[in-house]
Structures are given as structure tokens and as C-alpha cells.
Design a protein around this motif. Structure first.
Motif, mmCIF file in Angstrom:
data_model
loop_
_atom_site.group_PDB
_atom_site.id
_atom_site.type_symbol
_atom_site.label_atom_id
_atom_site.label_comp_id
_atom_site.label_asym_id
_atom_site.label_seq_id
_atom_site.Cartn_x
_atom_site.Cartn_y
_atom_site.Cartn_z
ATOM 1 N N ALA A 133 -21.583 30.361 -19.540
ATOM 2 C CA ALA A 133 -22.269 31.654 -19.491
ATOM 3 C C ALA A 133 -23.123 31.872 -20.741
ATOM 4 N N ARG A 134 -22.645 31.377 -21.879
ATOM 5 C CA ARG A 134 -23.420 31.530 -23.119
ATOM 6 C C ARG A 134 -24.629 30.597 -23.158
ATOM 7 N N ALA A 135 -24.677 29.642 -22.243
ATOM 8 C CA ALA A 135 -25.779 28.674 -22.230
ATOM 9 C C ALA A 135 -27.048 29.233 -21.603
ATOM 10 N N GLY A 136 -26.962 30.422 -21.010
ATOM 11 C CA GLY A 136 -28.192 31.017 -20.483
ATOM 12 C C GLY A 136 -28.043 31.635 -19.104
ATOM 13 N N ARG A 137 -29.096 32.319 -18.713
ATOM 14 C CA ARG A 137 -29.107 33.091 -17.471
ATOM 15 C C ARG A 137 -28.840 32.220 -16.248
ATOM 16 N N LYS A 138 -29.380 30.989 -16.255
ATOM 17 C CA LYS A 138 -29.218 30.107 -15.093
ATOM 18 C C LYS A 138 -27.739 29.886 -14.778
ATOM 19 N N TYR A 139 -26.946 29.660 -15.809
ATOM 20 C CA TYR A 139 -25.523 29.396 -15.593
ATOM 21 C C TYR A 139 -24.768 30.667 -15.203
ATOM 22 N N LYS A 140 -25.172 31.804 -15.754
ATOM 23 C CA LYS A 140 -24.554 33.062 -15.344
ATOM 24 C C LYS A 140 -24.798 33.311 -13.860
ATOM 25 N N GLU A 141 -26.009 33.049 -13.417
ATOM 26 C CA GLU A 141 -26.318 33.246 -11.997
ATOM 27 C C GLU A 141 -25.527 32.290 -11.115
ATOM 28 N N LEU A 142 -25.360 31.050 -11.567
ATOM 29 C CA LEU A 142 -24.583 30.078 -10.787
ATOM 30 C C LEU A 142 -23.129 30.526 -10.653
ATOM 31 N N LEU A 172 -16.473 38.549 -18.245
ATOM 32 C CA LEU A 172 -17.164 39.586 -17.477
ATOM 33 C C LEU A 172 -18.287 40.221 -18.286
ATOM 34 N N GLU A 173 -18.042 40.464 -19.554
ATOM 35 C CA GLU A 173 -19.088 41.033 -20.402
ATOM 36 C C GLU A 173 -20.260 40.063 -20.542
ATOM 37 N N LEU A 174 -19.963 38.777 -20.697
ATOM 38 C CA LEU A 174 -21.028 37.776 -20.787
ATOM 39 C C LEU A 174 -21.874 37.749 -19.513
ATOM 40 N N LEU A 175 -21.207 37.875 -18.364
ATOM 41 C CA LEU A 175 -21.934 37.834 -17.089
ATOM 42 C C LEU A 175 -22.807 39.065 -16.889
ATOM 43 N N ALA A 176 -22.477 40.158 -17.559
ATOM 44 C CA ALA A 176 -23.283 41.385 -17.421
ATOM 45 C C ALA A 176 -24.519 41.356 -18.304
ATOM 46 N N PRO A 180 -29.908 40.212 -15.041
ATOM 47 C CA PRO A 180 -30.326 41.369 -14.234
ATOM 48 C C PRO A 180 -30.088 41.217 -12.739
ATOM 49 N N LYS A 181 -30.107 39.997 -12.248
ATOM 50 C CA LYS A 181 -29.935 39.791 -10.808
ATOM 51 C C LYS A 181 -28.527 40.164 -10.351
ATOM 52 N N TYR A 182 -27.545 39.978 -11.232
ATOM 53 C CA TYR A 182 -26.146 40.185 -10.824
ATOM 54 C C TYR A 182 -25.403 41.211 -11.677
ATOM 55 N N GLN A 183 -26.106 41.925 -12.558
ATOM 56 C CA GLN A 183 -25.391 42.863 -13.426
ATOM 57 C C GLN A 183 -24.743 43.997 -12.629
ATOM 58 N N GLN A 213 -21.930 49.896 -18.506
ATOM 59 C CA GLN A 213 -22.631 51.122 -18.129
ATOM 60 C C GLN A 213 -23.927 51.276 -18.919
ATOM 61 N N ASP A 214 -23.906 50.913 -20.186
ATOM 62 C CA ASP A 214 -25.126 50.968 -20.999
ATOM 63 C C ASP A 214 -26.173 49.976 -20.504
ATOM 64 N N ILE A 215 -25.703 48.878 -19.915
ATOM 65 C CA ILE A 215 -26.641 47.859 -19.420
ATOM 66 C C ILE A 215 -27.290 48.315 -18.119
ATOM 67 N N VAL A 216 -26.480 48.771 -17.165
ATOM 68 C CA VAL A 216 -27.025 49.162 -15.852
ATOM 69 C C VAL A 216 -27.653 50.551 -15.899
ATOM 70 N N GLN A 217 -27.216 51.379 -16.855
ATOM 71 C CA GLN A 217 -27.733 52.735 -17.084
ATOM 72 C C GLN A 217 -27.406 53.699 -15.945
ATOM 73 N N GLU A 218 -27.926 53.460 -14.761
ATOM 74 C CA GLU A 218 -27.675 54.393 -13.661
ATOM 75 C C GLU A 218 -26.276 54.164 -13.092
ATOM 76 N N PRO A 219 -25.405 55.161 -13.154
ATOM 77 C CA PRO A 219 -24.024 54.967 -12.678
ATOM 78 C C PRO A 219 -23.944 54.938 -11.156
ATOM 79 N N HIS A 220 -22.969 54.210 -10.648
ATOM 80 C CA HIS A 220 -22.723 54.199 -9.206
ATOM 81 C C HIS A 220 -21.791 55.359 -8.874
ATOM 82 N N PRO A 221 -22.082 56.118 -7.815
ATOM 83 C CA PRO A 221 -21.209 57.256 -7.468
ATOM 84 C C PRO A 221 -19.753 56.871 -7.249
#
Length: 409
Positions: A133-142, A172-176, A180-183, A213-221
Motif C-alpha cells: 500500500a505504501r508503494a503507491g496508488r496502483k497497489y492500493k487499488e489492487l 485501512l488508513e493507508l488504503l484511504a 480517491p477511487k476507493y476512499q 472523514q477529513d479525507i472524504v469530507q462529505e459524511p455518509h448519512p
């Protein structure tokens, strides 16, 4: 001369691979332990030099043995530690690609869900996933595409060891972050953890939610009900994190739902309050147990949250007054079933009366001068001084502040 050294190196490598390929479990375990001991923190070029440019060949053997034996746990910790050395090495991009291409991510995620494996194995799997996950977005998405969020969240909820839960939280924090595709998927996955049975998992999930929550900003109901449900926890660290998250969400679109939810929970439903007791508790020879029900713990936490929010913002204070919060807090003050609910409600009413002349006047009229003075002088200890008549006055209060509405159904 150079050619001779190269031939000698290749000969040593072939001897090493022959020993590995023909070795039994004990032999392979010895090889792995030696590898882990002598190759910590080496770079990819150094590992290639160690294996005469055949590092990828050894990694392939490790991943093959991993896929064949991971379900049985055979020297699994040593295998995962060895793979971790390859993937964590500086300039190890090629190793990461090779590991992923043979299904390494899926194998690690399956390890997290296997009940027969111990948690040391799962911690090692989580650490390797963190490296990827620390290696970059590509691996987080995988990882996320492989249903990784669910696997990691379930591991966090079901783990018994705090170290395992903390490693899952880190992942989980690393994946967030930077994904942006999966946050949003990570965000919903952490929300789903809130009702779990483990207090430690709830605590870590709330900490993670504040970050995500700070990353996604808009909360889910969907966050409102599980978050308010966490207030039933008897663990103060869980309640603290929940109250901090509630405070953060007061700046978002779910503020109105949270405020209404807090006020509603001051008056537990009959369904919650009338929970049947075990038959043994009805035996007159058994001492009466005074342990509070979760619903009353939640009630006290809601009263505490209301007082905290009122102090945070005059706007929130006004909104809660309009939700007829004073009427319900006075009712809670007369709740002899749970003294902490009484105490928190008294402190909240004292604050409202001290900042709002209208509230002060109406509370004074509703409960009488003597009780009002007792409240303002020492709200923290008021519950200890109430007589039965004063309790009846609080429970049946008819305080009526102009312009308010009742949110209790």
C-alpha cells in the motif's frame, strides 16, 4: 578472472536452489531463518548480489511454497517474513510486480480470513500488505479491487490480539490516503465496524473514522445510527472517541440528524428500557444487581454530548433548545435508574440556564425556586439530594420554551 567468479557464484546459487528444491520442511525452515537473520534491511541490488542476480528466482520459490501451504500454516511466519524482506527492500519495484502477478495479494487476504491460522501469521500478512500500500496508488487499488477492505475490516473486528487490530487499522488508513477511487469504500467499511463486539476494534475504528472523514469530507448519512449506538459502550476510551467524532461532524451535513438523535436518546423507548431480566435475577434470595443497562449508559453519554456541544457553539446551543432538549434533560434528571445520567443531565441544564435567560426563567417556573437553586449551586451532586416529590416534578415537568418542537415520537 571475472568469468571464473561468475561461474563460482552461479554454481553456489544452483547448489542453494538444489538444497531448497530437494529439502524437507526442516531444511527449508533453516534456510528461511538464515535468510531472515542475515538479510534484514538490504536493498534490492544487495539481494541480487547475494543471489548472483537470481533473487527473483528465490522469491518465486517462496511465493510458490506460500500458495501451496498457507492454509496449513507450515512455517508460514518464516515464509511471510522472507517475502517481506524482498518487498520492503529499496528499489524493489520488480519484486513487488512479480509478487502481485502470481496472486500474492489474494493469498495474503485469504490468510486474514482463515480461522485455523494464528494471529502472528495474520500480522505478517498485514505488514506485507502495508508495504504494498505504501508503494503507491496502483497497489492500493489492487488491494481494494480484491475485496481487501472487507477482509481487513473483518480481521480488525475478529482479532483477539491488540497488535493484530492495530496493524489492520494502519492498513485501512493507508488504503484511504491517496486512493480517491476507493476512499469511499474504505470509509463505509470502517463505519460498518462500529457495531462490532470488540471494544478495542470500536476504539480503533473511531480513530480511523476521524482521519478518513477529513479525507472524504462529505459524511455518509449511514454514520449517524452506528455512531450513536457506540455511546452504549461501557469503555470510556470508546465513548471519548465517539464524542470527538460527533464534535467533528457538527461541521457537516449530518449535524441536524445527530442533534435530533442525541435528544431522542435522552428518552429510551419502552422496548429498550423494559428489557427482560434473566430469571435468576427474579429470585428474592439473590442480591439485586445495580449494573446499568447499555441504554442508560447511552443516555448519560448523550446528555454529556449535549452539554459538550452547547459549550462549543452558541448556535448549537440554540438549535438544541429549539429541539426541546431542556424538557428531556429535566426528565433524565429525575431518572433514578442511573445516577450518571442524572449527573450529566443536571450539568447540561445548569449550563443552558446560565447562558439563556429564557431557559433560566422557564426552568425556574417548571421545577420551583428551591430545586432551581439547588441545581445552579451544585449540579454535579444534585442527584444525591433529590427527594421523591422533586423527582416527580422533574419527570413530569412541563417546561415550555416558546418556538421549540418535540423530536420524540
Amino acid at each position: 578472472m571475472s568469468s571464473i567468479r561468475e561461474q563460482e557464484a552461479i554454481s553456489r546459487l544452483m547448489t542453494f536452489f538444489k538444497e531448497w528444491d530437494n529439502g524437507n520442511k526442516v531444511t527449508r525452515s533453516r534456510i528461511l531463518n538464515n535468510f531472515v537473520t542475515y538479510n534484514q534491511r538490504k536493498t534490492a541490488p544487495e539481494l541480487e548480489q547475494e543471489f548472483s542476480q537470481g533473487g527473483s528466482l528465490f522469491l518465486a520459490r517462496l511465493t510458490t511454497w506460500l500458495r501451496l501451504t498457507y492454509m496449513f500454516g507450515t512455517y508460514l511466519k518464516e515464509i511471510l517474513q522472507s517475502i517481506s524482506i524482498f518487498l520492503a527492500a529499496a528499489n524493489s519495484g520488480r519484486y513487488k510486480v512479480e509478487f502481485v502477478e502470481v496472486g500474492g495479494i489474494l493469498t495474503l487476504l485469504e490468510i486474514l480470513g482463515l480461522k485455523q491460522l494464528n494471529e502472528e501469521h495474520k500480522m505478517e500478512a498485514l505488514r506485507i500488505l502495508q508495504i504494498l500500500a505504501r508503494a503507491g496508488r496502483k497497489y492500493k487499488e489492487l488491494i481494494c479491487e480484491s475485496y481487501g477492505v472487507r477482509a481487513v475490516a473483518e480481521c480488525l473486528a475478529n482479532a483477539k490480539m491488540e497488535d493484530t487490530q492495530e496493524q489492520a487499522q494502519i492498513l485501512l488508513e493507508l488504503l484511504a490516503h491517496g486512493n480517491p477511487k476507493y476512499q469511499t469504500q474504505v470509509y463505509k467499511g470502517v463505519i460498518a465496524l462500529l457495531p462490532c463486539a470488540s471494544p478495542k476494534a470500536q476504539h480503533l475504528s473511531l480513530q480511523t473514522l476521524r482521519i478518513v472523514q477529513d479525507i472524504v469530507q462529505e459524511p455518509h448519512p449511514a454514520i449517524v445510527d452506528p455512531l450513536l449506538g457506540v455511546l452504549q459502550s461501557m469503555h470510556m476510551e470508546v465513548q471519548y472517541e465517539a464524542l470527538q467524532l460527533i464534535k467533528d461532524l457538527m461541521r457537516t451535513e449530518v449535524r441536524a440528524d445527530l442533534l435530533q438523535g442525541l435528544v431522542k436518546l435522552l428518552r429510551p423507548s419502552r422496548k429498550d428500557g423494559g428489557r427482560a431480566k434473566p430469571q435468576i435475577l427474579e429470585d428474592p434470595s439473590v442480591p439485586v444487581l445495580s449494573e446499568p443497562l447499555p441504554v442508560f449508559i447511552q443516555q448519560a453519554a448523550c446528555a454529556r454530548a449535549i452539554g459538550m456541544l452547547a459549550r462549543e457553539s452558541s448556535e448549537l446551543c440554540d438549535q438544541m433548545i429549539r429541539l426541546r432538549v431542556i424538557h428531556h434533560l429535566l426528565y433524565v434528571m429525575g431518572n433514578m435508574d442511573h445516577t450518571e445520567s442524572q449527573r450529566q443531565a443536571s450539568l447540561a441544564v445548569q449550563y443552558f440556564a446560565s447562558v439563556s435567560p429564557v431557559v433560566e426563567e422557564q426552568v425556574r417556573l417548571a421545577i420551583g425556586e428551591k430545586l432551581f437553586q439547588m441545581l445552579m449551586e451544585n449540579a454535579d451532586m444534585l442527584y444525591m439530594k433529590l427527594d421523591p416529590i422533586q423527582v416527580d416534578v422533574l419527570v413530569s415537568n412541563q417546561v415550555n420554551i416558546p418556538g421549540v418542537k418535540d423530536v420524540i415520537e
